[in-house]
Motif scaffolding. Structure first.
Motif, PDB file in Angstrom:
ATOM      1  N   GLY A 155      -7.209   3.810  11.768  1.00  0.00           N
ATOM      2  CA  GLY A 155      -8.339   5.040  11.608  1.00  0.00           C
ATOM      3  C   GLY A 155      -8.263   6.390  12.318  1.00  0.00           C
ATOM      4  N   ALA A 156      -8.939   7.212  12.333  1.00  0.00           N
ATOM      5  CA  ALA A 156      -9.090   8.115  13.372  1.00  0.00           C
ATOM      6  C   ALA A 156      -9.728   8.136  14.556  1.00  0.00           C
ATOM      7  CB  ALA A 156      -9.693   9.330  13.161  1.00  0.00           C
ATOM      8  N   GLY A 157     -11.246   6.336  14.695  1.00  0.00           N
ATOM      9  CA  GLY A 157     -11.761   6.095  15.817  1.00  0.00           C
ATOM     10  C   GLY A 157     -12.326   4.973  15.469  1.00  0.00           C
ATOM     11  N   ARG A 158     -13.235   4.938  15.696  1.00  0.00           N
ATOM     12  CA  ARG A 158     -14.094   4.305  15.436  1.00  0.00           C
ATOM     13  C   ARG A 158     -14.539   3.738  14.186  1.00  0.00           C
ATOM     14  NH1 ARG A 158     -17.154   3.831  20.613  1.00  0.00           N
ATOM     15  NH2 ARG A 158     -19.391   3.075  19.312  1.00  0.00           N
ATOM     16  N   HIS A 159     -15.654   3.880  13.299  1.00  0.00           N
ATOM     17  CA  HIS A 159     -16.405   3.439  11.710  1.00  0.00           C
ATOM     18  C   HIS A 159     -15.391   4.831  11.214  1.00  0.00           C
ATOM     19  CE1 HIS A 159     -17.869  -0.409  10.614  1.00  0.00           C
ATOM     20  NE2 HIS A 159     -17.914  -0.332  11.447  1.00  0.00           N
ATOM     21  N   ASP A 160     -14.380   5.268  10.195  1.00  0.00           N
ATOM     22  CA  ASP A 160     -14.028   5.828   9.580  1.00  0.00           C
ATOM     23  C   ASP A 160     -14.440   5.973   7.991  1.00  0.00           C
ATOM     24  OD1 ASP A 160     -12.711   7.435  11.645  1.00  0.00           O
ATOM     25  OD2 ASP A 160     -11.309   6.171  10.954  1.00  0.00           O
ATOM     26  N   LEU A 161     -14.016   6.486   7.118  1.00  0.00           N
ATOM     27  CA  LEU A 161     -14.294   6.170   5.553  1.00  0.00           C
ATOM     28  C   LEU A 161     -13.567   6.259   4.994  1.00  0.00           C
ATOM     29  CD1 LEU A 161     -16.908   9.361   5.402  1.00  0.00           C
ATOM     30  CD2 LEU A 161     -17.729   7.020   5.444  1.00  0.00           C
ATOM     31  N   TYR A 162     -13.309   5.366   4.195  1.00  0.00           N
ATOM     32  CA  TYR A 162     -11.953   5.057   3.073  1.00  0.00           C
ATOM     33  C   TYR A 162     -12.798   4.745   1.888  1.00  0.00           C
ATOM     34  CZ  TYR A 162      -9.665   2.853   7.420  1.00  0.00           C
ATOM     35  OH  TYR A 162      -9.313   2.764   8.629  1.00  0.00           O
ATOM     36  N   SER A 163     -11.302   5.275   1.329  1.00  0.00           N
ATOM     37  CA  SER A 163     -12.008   4.971  -0.332  1.00  0.00           C
ATOM     38  C   SER A 163     -10.400   3.937  -0.750  1.00  0.00           C
ATOM     39  CB  SER A 163     -11.831   6.396  -1.423  1.00  0.00           C
ATOM     40  OG  SER A 163      -9.868   6.643  -1.112  1.00  0.00           O
ATOM     41  N   ALA A 164     -10.976   3.257  -2.235  1.00  0.00           N
ATOM     42  CA  ALA A 164     -10.234   2.756  -2.775  1.00  0.00           C
ATOM     43  C   ALA A 164     -10.273   3.353  -4.285  1.00  0.00           C
ATOM     44  CB  ALA A 164      -9.989   1.377  -2.586  1.00  0.00           C
ATOM     45  N   ARG A 165      -9.055   2.931  -5.222  1.00  0.00           N
ATOM     46  CA  ARG A 165      -9.300   3.118  -6.242  1.00  0.00           C
ATOM     47  C   ARG A 165      -9.425   1.965  -7.650  1.00  0.00           C
ATOM     48  NH1 ARG A 165      -9.202   8.321  -8.945  1.00  0.00           N
ATOM     49  NH2 ARG A 165      -8.233   9.514  -7.029  1.00  0.00           N
ATOM     50  N   THR A 166     -10.206   2.089  -8.803  1.00  0.00           N
ATOM     51  CA  THR A 166     -10.228   0.769  -8.489  1.00  0.00           C
ATOM     52  C   THR A 166      -8.748   0.689  -9.702  1.00  0.00           C
ATOM     53  OG1 THR A 166     -11.144   1.984 -11.450  1.00  0.00           O
ATOM     54  CG2 THR A 166     -12.421   0.919  -9.559  1.00  0.00           C
ATOM     55  N   ALA A 167      -7.959  -0.722  -9.710  1.00  0.00           N
ATOM     56  CA  ALA A 167      -7.014  -0.996 -10.802  1.00  0.00           C
ATOM     57  C   ALA A 167      -6.834  -2.609 -11.080  1.00  0.00           C
ATOM     58  CB  ALA A 167      -5.606  -0.837  -9.505  1.00  0.00           C
ATOM     59  N   ARG A 168      -6.559  -2.376 -12.532  1.00  0.00           N
ATOM     60  CA  ARG A 168      -6.829  -4.274 -13.093  1.00  0.00           C
ATOM     61  C   ARG A 168      -7.599  -4.769 -12.858  1.00  0.00           C
ATOM     62  NH1 ARG A 168      -0.357  -5.363 -12.037  1.00  0.00           N
ATOM     63  NH2 ARG A 168       0.839  -3.360 -13.791  1.00  0.00           N
ATOM     64  N   GLY A 169      -9.373  -4.734 -12.943  1.00  0.00           N
ATOM     65  CA  GLY A 169     -10.092  -5.219 -12.373  1.00  0.00           C
ATOM     66  C   GLY A 169     -10.529  -5.407 -11.390  1.00  0.00           C
ATOM     67  N   GLY A 170      -9.654  -4.729 -10.399  1.00  0.00           N
ATOM     68  CA  GLY A 170      -9.898  -4.816  -8.777  1.00  0.00           C
ATOM     69  C   GLY A 170      -9.703  -3.434  -8.147  1.00  0.00           C
ATOM     70  N   PHE A 171      -9.463  -3.561  -7.288  1.00  0.00           N
ATOM     71  CA  PHE A 171      -8.983  -2.739  -6.382  1.00  0.00           C
ATOM     72  C   PHE A 171      -7.729  -2.151  -5.236  1.00  0.00           C
ATOM     73  CE2 PHE A 171     -13.369  -3.107  -6.067  1.00  0.00           C
ATOM     74  CZ  PHE A 171     -14.270  -1.701  -6.685  1.00  0.00           C
ATOM     75  N   ALA A 172      -7.319  -0.731  -6.083  1.00  0.00           N
ATOM     76  CA  ALA A 172      -5.846  -0.754  -4.870  1.00  0.00           C
ATOM     77  C   ALA A 172      -5.893  -0.484  -3.393  1.00  0.00           C
ATOM     78  CB  ALA A 172      -4.947   0.222  -5.427  1.00  0.00           C
ATOM     79  N   ALA A 173      -4.969  -0.836  -2.463  1.00  0.00           N
ATOM     80  CA  ALA A 173      -5.705  -1.151  -1.515  1.00  0.00           C
ATOM     81  C   ALA A 173      -6.214   0.331  -0.531  1.00  0.00           C
ATOM     82  CB  ALA A 173      -3.683  -0.540  -0.566  1.00  0.00           C
TER      83      ALA A 173
END
Length: 290
Positions: free
Chosen positions: A159-177
């Motif tokens: 990431g850019a630093g300490r805690h960073d904001l992430y997102s993940a797309r739903t995919a096949r009943g779960g999530f993409a990376a």
């Protein structure tokens, strides 16, 4: 050039009116209460407390039900563990609650989970898996209004630093990376505790140079072509001049309303609040998008 400058200075969201403390003496108490989430039918409220007695562990998720006579006394939810259980978030359809836990069987320190909402209460929690969880800590999961993007924060490498904001797309009943939110929103500071607003794009999030050592404030950021600006600090109707403000969540029972947690006006602990907002593009709460 002037028009461009004025456009750039437009706040991503307009806060309307004053903040209202949520359920004083029931949810907002002398204990530290964080991240209020309300079911779409407005009948169930969840939040977590770091120090409220009577739960299964040190951090526990609590629940209150609303009836004609008001909000019921708070009780711990059935899916708490002896460890840390925190940051609950209903989905827009009310079918699931996403949350964080360091319970045994996880991938890292604090992992992301979800649990089904049933007629009798709640099902069995399920870990969201290695596409979103890491060896580090993941906080504040929140599924977008359209149910296609998971928003959360992490202190994983890359990431850019300490805690960073992430997102993940739903995919096949779960999530993409998962990947960091694009743009200038993530910095060398801590960015965490984020929620999409009703348009599925605008983000309210917490930021501090260090969440352990510095005051935490809430910011709003807008996306252009999928890239987020650095964010603008919300006014004192949300942030306090001295105390922390974090734990935002869109109120699914009234999507033009934001919930958040704050230590306001010299209070000794965090309390739960609700406040109205408008998205400036329409002058009203935006419609749900993916």
């Amino acid at each position: 050039m002037l028009a461009i400058a004025l456009l750039a200075a437009t706040p991503p969201v307009e806060i309307v009116g004053a903040a209202e403390m949520f359920a004083p003496g029931i949810a907002s108490t002398g204990h530290s209460e964080v991240r209020l989430t309300i079911s779409p039918d407005g009948r169930t409220a969840l939040w977590f407390s770091r120090d409220r007695p009577g739960g299964a562990g040190g951090y526990d998720i609590w629940m209150s039900r609303r009836s004609a006579s008001g909000w019921s006394p708070a009780t711990p939810v059935s899916f708490n563990s002896p460890g840390r259980d925190f940051d609950p978030a209903f989905t827009r359809d009310g079918r699931f609650v996403y949350f964080c836990s360091d319970r045994p069987g996880g991938i890292g320190k604090d992992d992301l989970y979800r649990v089904a909402v049933t007629r009798s209460g709640f099902g069995t929690p399920a870990n969201l898996g290695p596409a979103v969880n890491s060896a580090g800590s993941e906080f504040a999961p929140m599924l977008s209004p359209g149910g296609r993007r998971l928003l959360f924060s992490s202190d994983r490498p890359g990431g850019a630093g300490r805690h960073d904001l992430y997102s993940a797309r739903t995919a096949r009943g779960g999530f993409a990376a998962a990947a960091p939110l694009a743009g200038a929103i993530n910095t060398a500071a801590d960015e965490f505790d984020a929620t999409f607003l009703s348009d599925g794009k605008t983000v309210i999030f917490a930021r501090a140079p260090s969440m352990q050592d510095n005051r935490v404030d809430l910011f709003a950021a807008a996306a252009t072509d999928g890239r987020y600006d650095a964010g603008m600090k919300l006014p004192l109707s949300v942030n306090d001049a001295v105390g922390d403000s974090y734990g935002p969540m869109v109120d699914w029972s009234a999507p033009g309303r934001l919930t958040f947690s704050a230590r306001r006006d010299g209070a000794a602990s965090m309390d739960l609040y609700r406040i109205a907002y408008r998205l400036p593009a329409t002058g009203a709460p935006g419609r749900s998008r993916p």
